[in-house]
Each structure stands twice: as structure tokens, then as C-alpha cells.
Design a protein around this motif. Structure first.
Motif, PDB file in Angstrom:
ATOM      1  N   ARG A 221       2.830   5.747  -9.382  1.00 44.56           N
ATOM      2  CA  ARG A 221       3.324   4.388  -9.632  1.00 44.56           C
ATOM      3  C   ARG A 221       3.557   3.690  -8.294  1.00 44.56           C
ATOM      4  NH1 ARG A 221       8.042   1.915  -9.475  1.00 44.56           N
ATOM      5  NH2 ARG A 221       9.298   3.824  -9.308  1.00 44.56           N
ATOM      6  N   SER A 222       3.092   2.469  -8.211  1.00 41.22           N
ATOM      7  CA  SER A 222       3.285   1.694  -6.975  1.00 41.22           C
ATOM      8  C   SER A 222       4.766   1.407  -6.783  1.00 41.22           C
ATOM      9  CB  SER A 222       2.500   0.382  -7.045  1.00 41.22           C
ATOM     10  OG  SER A 222       1.120   0.647  -7.190  1.00 41.22           O
ATOM     11  N   LEU A 223       5.191   1.446  -5.559  1.00 41.94           N
ATOM     12  CA  LEU A 223       6.588   1.184  -5.249  1.00 41.94           C
ATOM     13  C   LEU A 223       6.881  -0.312  -5.359  1.00 41.94           C
ATOM     14  CD1 LEU A 223       7.096   3.444  -2.093  1.00 41.94           C
ATOM     15  CD2 LEU A 223       7.792   3.934  -4.442  1.00 41.94           C
ATOM     16  N   THR A 224       8.074  -0.603  -5.833  1.00 42.49           N
ATOM     17  CA  THR A 224       8.523  -1.995  -5.840  1.00 42.49           C
ATOM     18  C   THR A 224       8.919  -2.399  -4.418  1.00 42.49           C
ATOM     19  OG1 THR A 224      10.813  -1.393  -6.299  1.00 42.49           O
ATOM     20  CG2 THR A 224       9.347  -1.682  -8.205  1.00 42.49           C
ATOM     21  N   GLU A 225       9.097  -3.703  -4.234  1.00 43.39           N
ATOM     22  CA  GLU A 225       9.477  -4.180  -2.908  1.00 43.39           C
ATOM     23  C   GLU A 225      10.828  -3.613  -2.480  1.00 43.39           C
ATOM     24  OE1 GLU A 225       7.623  -5.776  -0.812  1.00 43.39           O
ATOM     25  OE2 GLU A 225       5.982  -5.772  -2.255  1.00 43.39           O
ATOM     26  N   ASP A 226      11.761  -3.503  -3.426  1.00 44.50           N
ATOM     27  CA  ASP A 226      13.067  -2.920  -3.093  1.00 44.50           C
ATOM     28  C   ASP A 226      12.929  -1.458  -2.707  1.00 44.50           C
ATOM     29  OD1 ASP A 226      14.371  -5.280  -3.530  1.00 44.50           O
ATOM     30  OD2 ASP A 226      14.854  -4.817  -5.635  1.00 44.50           O
ATOM     31  N   GLU A 227      12.078  -0.699  -3.407  1.00 48.10           N
ATOM     32  CA  GLU A 227      11.897   0.722  -3.108  1.00 48.10           C
ATOM     33  C   GLU A 227      11.224   0.932  -1.758  1.00 48.10           C
ATOM     34  OE1 GLU A 227      11.453   2.588  -7.629  1.00 48.10           O
ATOM     35  OE2 GLU A 227       9.685   1.849  -6.564  1.00 48.10           O
ATOM     36  N   LYS A 228      10.360   0.019  -1.373  1.00 45.19           N
ATOM     37  CA  LYS A 228       9.695   0.160  -0.080  1.00 45.19           C
ATOM     38  C   LYS A 228      10.683   0.024   1.078  1.00 45.19           C
ATOM     39  CE  LYS A 228       5.135  -1.472  -1.554  1.00 45.19           C
ATOM     40  NZ  LYS A 228       4.116  -2.540  -1.408  1.00 45.19           N
ATOM     41  N   ARG A 229      11.791  -0.683   0.856  1.00 42.46           N
ATOM     42  CA  ARG A 229      12.769  -0.859   1.927  1.00 42.46           C
ATOM     43  C   ARG A 229      13.684   0.358   2.079  1.00 42.46           C
ATOM     44  NH1 ARG A 229      12.735  -6.366  -0.028  1.00 42.46           N
ATOM     45  NH2 ARG A 229      14.432  -5.880  -1.480  1.00 42.46           N
ATOM     46  N   TRP A 230      13.655   1.272   1.152  1.00 45.15           N
ATOM     47  CA  TRP A 230      14.490   2.470   1.271  1.00 45.15           C
ATOM     48  C   TRP A 230      13.935   3.383   2.360  1.00 45.15           C
ATOM     49  CZ3 TRP A 230      14.618   3.519  -4.723  1.00 45.15           C
ATOM     50  CH2 TRP A 230      15.372   2.514  -5.329  1.00 45.15           C
ATOM     51  N   SER A 231      14.815   3.996   3.106  1.00 44.90           N
ATOM     52  CA  SER A 231      14.397   4.780   4.272  1.00 44.90           C
ATOM     53  C   SER A 231      13.532   5.971   3.882  1.00 44.90           C
ATOM     54  CB  SER A 231      15.633   5.250   5.050  1.00 44.90           C
ATOM     55  OG  SER A 231      16.471   6.055   4.217  1.00 44.90           O
ATOM     56  N   TRP A 232      13.832   6.617   2.778  1.00 41.00           N
ATOM     57  CA  TRP A 232      13.060   7.812   2.408  1.00 41.00           C
ATOM     58  C   TRP A 232      11.663   7.482   1.874  1.00 41.00           C
ATOM     59  CZ3 TRP A 232      17.812   6.589   0.181  1.00 41.00           C
ATOM     60  CH2 TRP A 232      17.770   5.962  -1.074  1.00 41.00           C
ATOM     61  N   ASN A 233      11.392   6.191   1.664  1.00 42.36           N
ATOM     62  CA  ASN A 233      10.049   5.789   1.232  1.00 42.36           C
ATOM     63  C   ASN A 233       9.256   5.155   2.369  1.00 42.36           C
ATOM     64  OD1 ASN A 233      10.240   6.642  -1.436  1.00 42.36           O
ATOM     65  ND2 ASN A 233      11.226   4.733  -2.090  1.00 42.36           N
ATOM     66  N   ALA A 234       9.740   5.346   3.603  1.00 37.24           N
ATOM     67  CA  ALA A 234       9.059   4.728   4.746  1.00 37.24           C
ATOM     68  C   ALA A 234       7.618   5.210   4.834  1.00 37.24           C
ATOM     69  CB  ALA A 234       9.815   5.065   6.032  1.00 37.24           C
ATOM     70  N   GLY A 235       6.680   4.277   4.911  1.00 38.86           N
ATOM     71  CA  GLY A 235       5.269   4.604   5.034  1.00 38.86           C
ATOM     72  C   GLY A 235       4.601   4.966   3.728  1.00 38.86           C
ATOM     73  N   LYS A 236       5.289   4.856   2.611  1.00 43.74           N
ATOM     74  CA  LYS A 236       4.709   5.195   1.313  1.00 43.74           C
ATOM     75  C   LYS A 236       4.469   3.932   0.494  1.00 43.74           C
ATOM     76  CE  LYS A 236       7.004   9.694   0.966  1.00 43.74           C
ATOM     77  NZ  LYS A 236       7.921  10.533   0.149  1.00 43.74           N
ATOM     78  N   ASP A 237       3.419   3.986  -0.315  1.00 48.81           N
ATOM     79  CA  ASP A 237       3.108   2.873  -1.213  1.00 48.81           C
ATOM     80  C   ASP A 237       3.256   3.255  -2.679  1.00 48.81           C
ATOM     81  OD1 ASP A 237       2.488   1.173   0.914  1.00 48.81           O
ATOM     82  OD2 ASP A 237       0.442   1.976   1.016  1.00 48.81           O
ATOM     83  N   TRP A 238       3.419   4.541  -2.963  1.00 46.76           N
ATOM     84  CA  TRP A 238       3.490   4.975  -4.357  1.00 46.76           C
ATOM     85  C   TRP A 238       4.403   6.194  -4.463  1.00 46.76           C
ATOM     86  CZ3 TRP A 238       1.963   9.989  -4.689  1.00 46.76           C
ATOM     87  CH2 TRP A 238       1.127  10.463  -3.673  1.00 46.76           C
ATOM     88  N   LYS A 239       4.751   6.539  -5.662  1.00 44.58           N
ATOM     89  CA  LYS A 239       5.565   7.722  -5.952  1.00 44.58           C
ATOM     90  C   LYS A 239       5.070   8.355  -7.250  1.00 44.58           C
ATOM     91  CE  LYS A 239       9.630   7.321  -7.757  1.00 44.58           C
ATOM     92  NZ  LYS A 239      11.045   6.992  -8.047  1.00 44.58           N
ATOM     93  N   LEU A 240       5.306   9.679  -7.373  1.00 43.29           N
ATOM     94  CA  LEU A 240       4.947  10.391  -8.595  1.00 43.29           C
ATOM     95  C   LEU A 240       6.050  10.196  -9.627  1.00 43.29           C
ATOM     96  CD1 LEU A 240       3.528  13.743  -7.181  1.00 43.29           C
ATOM     97  CD2 LEU A 240       2.242  11.843  -8.175  1.00 43.29           C
ATOM     98  N   GLU A 241       5.647   9.979 -10.872  1.00 38.15           N
ATOM     99  CA  GLU A 241       6.616   9.708 -11.930  1.00 38.15           C
ATOM    100  C   GLU A 241       6.103  10.292 -13.247  1.00 38.15           C
ATOM    101  OE1 GLU A 241       9.169   5.895 -12.140  1.00 38.15           O
ATOM    102  OE2 GLU A 241       7.452   5.547 -13.480  1.00 38.15           O
ATOM    103  N   LEU A 242       7.018  10.822 -14.052  1.00 39.20           N
ATOM    104  CA  LEU A 242       6.656  11.345 -15.372  1.00 39.20           C
ATOM    105  C   LEU A 242       6.642  10.211 -16.379  1.00 39.20           C
ATOM    106  CD1 LEU A 242       8.657  14.701 -15.546  1.00 39.20           C
ATOM    107  CD2 LEU A 242       6.211  14.394 -15.169  1.00 39.20           C
ATOM    108  N   GLN A 243       5.603  10.186 -17.181  1.00 35.23           N
ATOM    109  CA  GLN A 243       5.455   9.138 -18.176  1.00 35.23           C
ATOM    110  C   GLN A 243       5.203   9.769 -19.537  1.00 35.23           C
ATOM    111  OE1 GLN A 243       1.753   6.676 -18.468  1.00 35.23           O
ATOM    112  NE2 GLN A 243       3.144   5.023 -17.831  1.00 35.23           N
ATOM    113  N   PRO A 244       5.894   9.327 -20.584  1.00 37.79           N
ATOM    114  CA  PRO A 244       5.656   9.889 -21.920  1.00 37.79           C
ATOM    115  C   PRO A 244       4.237   9.589 -22.380  1.00 37.79           C
ATOM    116  CG  PRO A 244       7.710   8.624 -21.859  1.00 37.79           C
ATOM    117  CD  PRO A 244       6.989   8.334 -20.585  1.00 37.79           C
ATOM    118  N   THR A 245       3.655  10.548 -23.104  1.00 37.79           N
ATOM    119  CA  THR A 245       2.287  10.388 -23.602  1.00 37.79           C
ATOM    120  C   THR A 245       2.240   9.992 -25.071  1.00 37.79           C
ATOM    121  OG1 THR A 245       2.132  12.730 -24.220  1.00 37.79           O
ATOM    122  CG2 THR A 245       1.483  12.122 -21.967  1.00 37.79           C
ATOM    123  N   GLY A 246       3.366  10.122 -25.778  1.00 36.35           N
ATOM    124  CA  GLY A 246       3.341   9.860 -27.207  1.00 36.35           C
ATOM    125  C   GLY A 246       2.820  11.032 -28.010  1.00 36.35           C
ATOM    126  N   LYS A 247       2.438  12.135 -27.356  1.00 38.05           N
ATOM    127  CA  LYS A 247       1.942  13.342 -28.028  1.00 38.05           C
ATOM    128  C   LYS A 247       3.037  14.403 -28.039  1.00 38.05           C
ATOM    129  CE  LYS A 247      -2.185  11.525 -28.256  1.00 38.05           C
ATOM    130  NZ  LYS A 247      -2.708  11.017 -29.539  1.00 38.05           N
TER     131      LYS A 247
END
Length: 407
Positions: A221-247
Motif C-alpha cells: 500500500r502506498s504511504l500517505t503524505e502523513d506517513e511519509k513524514r514519519w521518521s521510520w518511513n524515511a525513504g519508503k514509498d509503500w508498506k506491507l499490509e494485510l487485507q481481507p479477501t472475503g474468503k
């Protein structure tokens, strides 16, 4: 059991041993007949069968009574078991399912759609309803708790207390579990809710943990503008996230015997509702085997405890034997000191001594008499051999400390 199962001719004695060694349902599948038909054949052949609850008592380690096999007419020594065509048909599908085992992770690989529909028809009580009516006690408790939480949230002024509304997947999960729980209890089992809402099925005295949950997938998932300003996301454009599949995915959280399937993941072609008959069959067929494994494990543990106790008794006997020998050596040392003292006294008497000389409060002659008295009373041989060994017999394995050196 496949179609075309041959007719079985078996001795009464052999069938009697098998009936008391394995649940009737297992033998019925082995011979391709219904359980009640096999029991009727045993009654006709005057073969006693285990009563209701027998295998549960065996699994719990309780004592059971096995009646002896009565005599029968000579011409009735052989029992003929003719397989039932209906049993061959219903048992052919589980055989194919077990052959797939864990190689097929999704429902489509082991249960094609048309065949699964026919399986659902063969077990109408496993048909999942479209609406939940008269829910099982566990499901009903969930619904009541959710309703109470909603009412408490309405009365509260604090935000964020309202429970998350049930999704369509949640509703399906409730209906599937409700159907499975009721079917299991019709089969003599029980549904259990453990700590933190963990679920288990109890059959044949065995608790089989299960889980029915929504399958998640990991996405970028692409990082939001607020998330990009967080120090631990420096240099990152995306993050891994779990998403329900409906199965939905159903998992048995206990290791089952070989060739039994452990999980079912629904696909676009086959829903988990269609997999429910196979799940039910897996649980009911695996439970007696698990009960026998538990019985064998408990027997191994019992024999291990007996062996450990025997080793403990042998070690205690060895320690006592060593301590008794130590006591005997102490008596021998005592006797040897007395012998040296006796020779020393004889040497003193050969000297030219004046017995009237006073040494302290006693004369020399009185001192010699005192030595003779002590030699007499302290000599182990003068106490008798029976007294000697009676004293040794009283020695235990605790008489001497562990740091005492054994001879």
C-alpha cells in the motif's frame, strides 16, 4: 472402501477380537456395511459388542468390562459380511479426499463443484441455511454479547465503544459454525469454546481445536503524505499490509493421523459451505483414531512411570545394601581396634608393675581391670552374631550422608 468390495467370511473369534479392538464405525467402513448392520450380524452370531460410551471410557483411561465370547453352534462359527452398495458409494468420496491429503490446499483441488453438491444432498442436515435461526448456544452467546456491547455504547458518552458491525463474512462464519456444531452434537460430540473464544470439537473424549476465519492477503500500500513524514518511513514509498479477501478458511489446529486433511480454503468455484460435509467426515473419522493414540500414549506413560518407580526402588535397595556393608566394615574396624587393645593389655601385664601404685583416683591394678571390662563389653564378637546382623538389618539408605565414601 471402493465399489466392488468382496464378501467377507470371518471367524466369530476373529470378529469378536476386532469388535473390541476398534470402534464399530471403523469396522463398518472396512467391510463396506452400515454400523447398525454390522452390529446386527454380531447379535445374530452371539458376539457381545461394546456398549455406548465404551471408547470414551477407554480414551479416558478408565476400566472397562469385556464379556467373554459365548459358545455357538459349530455351523455358526463363520460370519458372512456382505457389503452394502449404499455404503460403497458414500465411502468412495472420502477415500479420494484422503488420497489427496495435504497436497491440495484449496477446496477446488479435492472437491469439484458438482461432486460436492451431491455430497451435500447426501447429508441434508449439513446444509447451511441462508438465515440463522435458533442458533447454537455458542453462537447465541456471541450474538448476545455483541448486542450488549451495542447497548452499552449507546448509553455511554465515550466515543469508540461501539462494536464493529457484523460483516457478511461474519454472518456466513456464524451460520457455518452453527451448522457444524449442531451436526457434531447429533453425532454424539460437543462443541467447546475455550479461553479467548478459541473453538474445539470434542469427539470420542478427544478435544480437536478448530478455527474458521477470513483469509487475509499481504499487499503493498502506498504511504500517505502523513506517513511519509514519519521518521521510520524515511525513504519508503509503500508498506506491507494485510487485507481481507472475503474468503473463509477452516483449519484443524491439531495434528491428525496420516492422510487426513487439516485445512480447507474456499475459492471462487467452491464455497466453504460446500466443503462442510468433508470437514464433518474428517472430524468424525479422525476422532476415534486420536482416542486410540491417546490411549496408547497414556499406556506408554503408565509403563514408563512403572519402570521409573522400579528403577527408583532398585536404586534405594542398592543404597541400603551399600550402607549395610559400610556398617559391617565399621564393626570390623571396631573389632580390629579391640584386638589391638587386647594385645596391648597383655604386653602391659608382662611388665614388672606394682598394681598398688596410685594413678589419679585409681590404682594401677584398677586401671587394668577397667581396660579388661571395656574390652569385654565393647568387643563386637562378645555380643553374639545374631545381635551383630540385627544391627546391620536396621540400616537404611538414609543412615549415611551422600558425601560418605562407600566401600
Amino acid at each position: 472402501m471402493e465399489e466392488g468390495t468382496p464378501i467377507t467370511h470371518i471367524d466369530r473369534e476373529r470378529l469378536y477380537e476386532k469388535v473390541w479392538s476398534s470402534p464399530m464405525s471403523h469396522l463398518a467402513r472396512e467391510y463396506g456395511v452400515a454400523s447398525q448392520r454390522l452390529k446386527d450380524l454380531c447379535v445374530q452370531a452371539k458376539i457381545p459388542t461394546p456398549p455406548a460410551g465404551h471408547w470414551t471410557r477407554v480414551a479416558a483411561g478408565k476400566s472397562v468390562i469385556r464379556p467373554p465370547l459365548p459358545e455357538a453352534a459349530r455351523d455358526a462359527s463363520i460370519v458372512i459380511i456382505a457389503p452394502s452398495p449404499s455404503c460403497n458409494k458414500t465411502s468412495s468420496q472420502p477415500a479420494r479426499v484422503e488420497a489427496d491429503g495435504r497436497k491440495a490446499k484449496s477446496a477446488t483441488k479435492s472437491i469439484p463443484g458438482p461432486k460436492q453438491k451431491s455430497s451435500a444432498k447426501s447429508a441434508p442436515y449439513l446444509s447451511v441455511p441462508t438465515q440463522l435461526r435458533n442458533p447454537h448456544r455458542i453462537i447465541a452467546a456471541w450474538l448476545e454479547e455483541h448486542q450488549r456491547s451495542r447497548e452499552n455504547a449507546r448509553r455511554s458518552t465515550l466515543p469508540g465503544l461501539a462494536p464493529t458491525p457484523f460483516t457478511s463474512v461474519d454472518r456466513r462464519r456464524q451460520r457455518i459454525l452453527d451448522t457444524l456444531f449442531k451436526a457434531i452434537e447429533k453425532a454424539g460430540g460437543k462443541a467447546i469454546e475455550e479461553d479467548r473464544k478459541k473453538l474445539a470439537i470434542e469427539l470420542e473424549g478427544e478435544a480437536i481445536p478448530i478455527q474458521l476465519r477470513e483469509k487475509n492477503r499481504q499487499i503493498r500500500r502506498s504511504l500517505t503524505e502523513d506517513e511519509k513524514r514519519w521518521s521510520w518511513n524515511a525513504g519508503k514509498d509503500w508498506k506491507l499490509e494485510l487485507q481481507p479477501t472475503g474468503k473463509l478458511v477452516f483449519e484443524i489446529k491439531r495434528y491428525l493421523p496420516r492422510d487426513f486433511r487439516q485445512d480447507w480454503l474456499e475459492t471462487d468455484e467452491v464455497t466453504l459451505e460446500a466443503c462442510l460435509p468433508e470437514i464433518f467426515n474428517t472430524l468424525t473419522r479422525a476422532a476415534p483414531l486420536l482416542a486410540l493414540e491417546t490411549q496408547k500414549r497414556r499406556e506408554r506413560e503408565r509403563l514408563a512411570r512403572i519402570a521409573e518407580h522400579e528403577r527408583y526402588l532398585a536404586e534405594q535397595a542398592r543404597k541400603r545394601d551399600d550402607n549395610q556393608w559400610q556398617r559391617f566394615l565399621e564393626v570390623a574396624d571396631n573389632w580390629q581396634r579391640h584386638e589391638r587393645a587386647r594385645h596391648f593389655l597383655q604386653a602391659l601385664k608382662q611388665l614388672d608393675l606394682d598394681p598398688d601404685i596410685m594413678i589419679g583416683e585409681r590404682s594401677l591394678g584398677e586401671w587394668l581391670v577397667w581396660v579388661e571390662r571395656r574390652l569385654t563389653t565393647g568387643n563386637p564378637l562378645n555380643q553374639g552374631i545374631d545381635t551383630l546382623f540385627a544391627d546391620i538389618e536396621k540400616v537404611t539408605n538414609y543412615t549415611y550422608s551422600q558425601q560418605h565414601k562407600h566401600w
